[in-house]
Design a protein around this motif. Structure first.
Motif, PDB file in Angstrom:
ATOM      1  N   ILE A 104      36.490  25.371  42.426  1.00 57.35           N
ATOM      2  CA  ILE A 104      36.906  26.785  42.178  1.00 57.35           C
ATOM      3  C   ILE A 104      38.037  27.117  43.340  1.00 57.35           C
ATOM      4  N   LEU A 134      41.680  28.465  42.539  1.00 60.05           N
ATOM      5  CA  LEU A 134      42.395  29.692  43.194  1.00 60.05           C
ATOM      6  C   LEU A 134      43.420  29.345  43.605  1.00 60.05           C
ATOM      7  N   GLN A 137      46.130  46.629  41.794  1.00 59.23           N
ATOM      8  CA  GLN A 137      44.686  46.470  42.169  1.00 59.23           C
ATOM      9  C   GLN A 137      44.755  46.892  43.389  1.00 59.23           C
ATOM     10  N   TRP A 177      43.354  46.042  47.091  1.00 63.15           N
ATOM     11  CA  TRP A 177      42.869  44.925  47.921  1.00 63.15           C
ATOM     12  C   TRP A 177      42.400  45.572  49.249  1.00 63.15           C
ATOM     13  N   GLU A 236      38.300  41.929  49.566  1.00 65.55           N
ATOM     14  CA  GLU A 236      37.800  42.460  48.216  1.00 65.55           C
ATOM     15  C   GLU A 236      38.839  43.128  47.306  1.00 65.55           C
ATOM     16  N   GLU A 251      36.579  43.086  41.266  1.00 62.19           N
ATOM     17  CA  GLU A 251      37.214  41.861  40.400  1.00 62.19           C
ATOM     18  C   GLU A 251      37.066  40.346  40.962  1.00 62.19           C
ATOM     19  N   ARG A 252      37.267  40.404  42.331  1.00 61.32           N
ATOM     20  CA  ARG A 252      36.947  39.252  42.915  1.00 61.32           C
ATOM     21  C   ARG A 252      37.094  39.352  44.598  1.00 61.32           C
ATOM     22  N   THR A 253      36.674  38.191  45.303  1.00 69.84           N
ATOM     23  CA  THR A 253      37.028  38.107  46.632  1.00 69.84           C
ATOM     24  C   THR A 253      37.964  37.149  46.841  1.00 69.84           C
ATOM     25  N   ILE A 254      38.594  37.313  48.130  1.00 67.53           N
ATOM     26  CA  ILE A 254      39.668  36.148  48.460  1.00 67.53           C
ATOM     27  C   ILE A 254      39.136  36.048  50.052  1.00 67.53           C
ATOM     28  N   ASN A 270      36.810  30.567  48.998  1.00 70.60           N
ATOM     29  CA  ASN A 270      37.398  30.153  47.723  1.00 70.60           C
ATOM     30  C   ASN A 270      38.741  29.939  47.781  1.00 70.60           C
ATOM     31  N   SER A 271      39.717  30.229  48.769  1.00 70.51           N
ATOM     32  CA  SER A 271      40.963  30.129  48.976  1.00 70.51           C
ATOM     33  C   SER A 271      41.519  30.003  50.355  1.00 70.51           C
TER      34      SER A 271
END
Length: 659
Positions: A12, A16, A235, A237, A246, A255-258, A262-263
């Motif tokens: 994942i 990403l 979006q 952030w 987030e 929507e997602r987290t950074i 994950n990245s």
């Protein structure tokens, strides 16, 4: 099971990262530190990066670092804002303003945010709001709950100013002397985002607050310790101090987290910025700067701007070189001018080419972004520069300047010089003739003066001794001889001989000592006493700071006045008296002759003949006045109870000594 979970998470993360086109910049790439506070972009396209070890400029290929050695007020930079190509740098010690000529520094408390509205720039500091004035910072007094607290962010929605502090959220119509001052909510507010008619405010511990037409709605987030919020590609952030980012959609749904799971390799995020190419830059507290490159590059023309213009290696620091509408006027010797211009393309830094034109004469395309134009001839010039990235060319920028013709080449100057030369030559000839005439006049005047002085001296010699006086002395000597009074006869002959010898000796001298003059006067007066039927007395006194033997005066200068006093002043009175005094004052020799006679006016009336003494007095007076322009002479009568009691003669001449 654990192995499968690790492989899944790694997959994942890689997915990403590839999807984001993520790139990390660290110290090995040129950053001075891994602690990045903030970044922004100026009109030229430079990316400006705030670190705890200085200010960084990035053009897509090279990092340029500015520290206190270059003029920055502090290396600990918190926030950066740009206006045109001026960079405002907020630090822990105050504000630095960077233009193309250098830095200007202003001390204050820690700067947390910068807002530029029209012609005004405001700072949010740990102690309220500060306005940037011309040459100094001016604290703004609004409300003590704002002025004494830490201001984290200031935004303007077009009508109202929104202020977040570590204690509350405020709404003001003006920052300077506001009429509307409203506290919206109590909390530790960290940032503000204006989204259409909605004000989005973040709190450190209690999520996000949406303020719409006075109503407050609270949104709960998955991250805590929120430092700020940015709108990136429709979006939202949300930035957390230690939980990453987030991402919410345009309806504020998750929507997602950074984050580091994950990245990224860290969760300590400080700020987010999106540049003009829609690239997203993530600043971190401990792992440098991240770039999320835009997958769909924006097709736009490159922009070019002047970075510096110098004349004979001196920067033009008094104008805005990119918005200078007039023609720069240069003196003939200022014919060496250098231009520096720049296009910044973060995505294609190595594909930029430049060319310039000088009065429609174009150069070839090259990667060089500067040109030196030396030994330019006088005239009007238009310099233009243009850049291109690939086949896309920028709009040219222009700068007009004019080099004046040297003064010696201007027609009016040449003709004026010819006329002036003729005039000077004529004046020189006239002055030469005038000088010769003046010299001749001076010589004539000098000769006339010398002749006049010689005539005066001759007259003085001729009038030194009254023939009547000599006749009386000789008759007196004869009478003494007939009477057989040999003692008095010998004394009289001795005095008379001494007097004649002194007069003959002094007549050959231009100057004699005051002592000699006094001795001559004594001999003369004593002979007059002896020959005169009326008894009179005399005194000669001195008040001198120099010995009388060392003081020089013209010969026989006093005798005519004394003789006049004896013959015409005291001759008609009993117990006559003559007082003679010499003194020195202010470098002048003063002489005062007093008698108790009938007065000068009465004596003139009684004179039957006035040729000898009148001429003697006038000649002596003229001699005194010709000695110096500062010499003075006066004769006046002495009054007592409105009656004339005598005559007073005063004169002064410059003091002259024989040393």
């Amino acid at each position: 099971m654990c192995t499968f979970l690790c492989v899944f998470l790694i997959g994942i993360t890689n997915s990403l990262a590839q999807n984001f086109h993520l790139k990390n910049f660290s110290q090995k790439d040129g950053l001075p530190s891994l602690h990045i506070q903030n970044c922004t972009q100026d009109n030229t396209g430079y990316l400006w990066i705030a670190t705890n070890k200085g200010l960084v400029q990035y053009d897509g290929s090279d990092f340029t670092i500015y520290t206190t050695k270059n003029g920055l007020i502090s290396n600990n930079v918190n926030v950066i804002s740009t206006k045109n190509n001026t960079v405002f740098i907020g630090t822990n010690k105050g504000l630095s303003i960077k233009s193309y000529t250098g830095f200007k520094n202003f001390e204050s408390s820690n700067v947390n945010c910068i807002l530029t509205v029209k012609d005004h720039t405001f700072l949010g500091t740990n102690k309220g709001i500060v306005r940037v004035r011309e040459g100094y910072l001016s604290p703004i007094r609004t409300n003590f709950q704002i002025d004494l607290n830490q201001v984290n962010d200031i935004q303007f929605d077009g009508s109202f100013y929104w202020i977040t502090t570590n204690k509350s959220l405020w709404k003001l119509d003006k920052l300077i002397s506001p009429t509307v001052l409203k506290r919206i909510d109590l909390d530790n507010y960290t940032s503000i985002l204006i989204n259409n008619k909605t004000v989005i405010a973040t709190t450190y511990d209690n999520g996000i607050k949406l303020i719409t037409e006075g109503a407050i709605e609270t949104l709960t987030t998955t991250v805590q310790n929120i430092k700020g919020i940015k709108k990136i590609n429709n979006q939202f952030w949300v930035i957390s101090k230690d939980e990453g980012i987030e991402v919410l959609d345009d309806s504020f749904s998750f929507e997602r987290t950074i984050n580091k799971y994950n990245s990224l390799t860290t969760n300590q995020i400080t700020s987010i910025f999106q540049d003009t190419d829609k690239n997203t830059w993530i600043s971190t507290e401990n792992n440098g700067l991240y770039l999320i490159k835009n997958d769909k590059p924006i097709q736009r023309k490159p922009t070019i701007s002047f970075e510096n213009i110098s004349v004979v290696y001196q920067t033009l620091d008094s104008i805005n070189i990119n918005n200078y509408p007039k023609t720069l006027q240069l003196q003939p010797n200022k014919n060496h001018i250098s231009f520096y211009y720049k296009t910044v393309d973060i995505n294609n830094p190595n594909k930029i080419e430049y060319r310039y034109k000088l009065n429609n004469q174009a150069s070839p395309w090259t990667t060089k972004n500067s040109v030196d134009l030396a030994y330019l001839t006088p005239g009007n010039y238009t310099f233009s520069a243009q850049s291109r990235v690939g086949k896309s060319e920028s709009t040219p920028i222009e700068f007009n300047f004019f080099i004046d013709t040297p003064l010696y080449k201007k027609k009016w100057f040449i003709w004026s010089s010819v006329a002036l030369t003729c005039l000077i030559l004529s004046l020189f000839i006239w002055l030469y003739i005038r000088r010769i005439q003046t010299k001749n006049k001076a010589k004539v005047a000098k000769l006339q003066l010398e002749n006049h002085l010689l005539a005066l001296e001759q007259k003085a010699l001729q009038l030194q001794m009254n023939p009547h006086f000599i006749f009386n002395v000789l008759n007196g000597i004869k009478a003494l001889g007939n009477s057989g009074n040999s003692v008095e006869l010998n004394s009289t002959i001795s005095k008379f001989a001494t007097l004649l010898r002194g007069i003959l000796h002094n007549s050959r001298q231009e100057e004699i000592s005051l002592a000699e003059e006094i001795n001559t006067l004594k001999n003369y007066i004593e002979l007059e006493q002896q020959m005169n039927s009326n008894i009179f007395e005399y005194t000669i006194s001195t008040n001198l700071t120099i010995a009388s033997e060392e003081i020089l005066i013209p010969p026989m200068l006093i005798q005519p006045f004394v003789e006049n006093s004896i013959k015409h002043g005291i001759s008609s009175v009993k117990n006559g008296k003559i007082d003679i005094n010499f003194s020195i004052k202010n470098d002048f020799l003063h002489c005062k002759i007093l008698d108790n006679g009938i007065g000068i006016h009465q004596s003139k009336k009684l004179k039957k003949t006035s040729t000898h003494q009148s001429i003697a007095l006038s000649v002596t007076q003229e001699r005194i006045q010709n000695l110096s322009k500062e010499s003075t002479f006066s004769i006046s009568e002495i009054y007592k109870n409105n009656e004339v009691t005598g005559t007073k003669i005063l004169f002064k001449i410059p003091l002259k000594t024989d040393f």
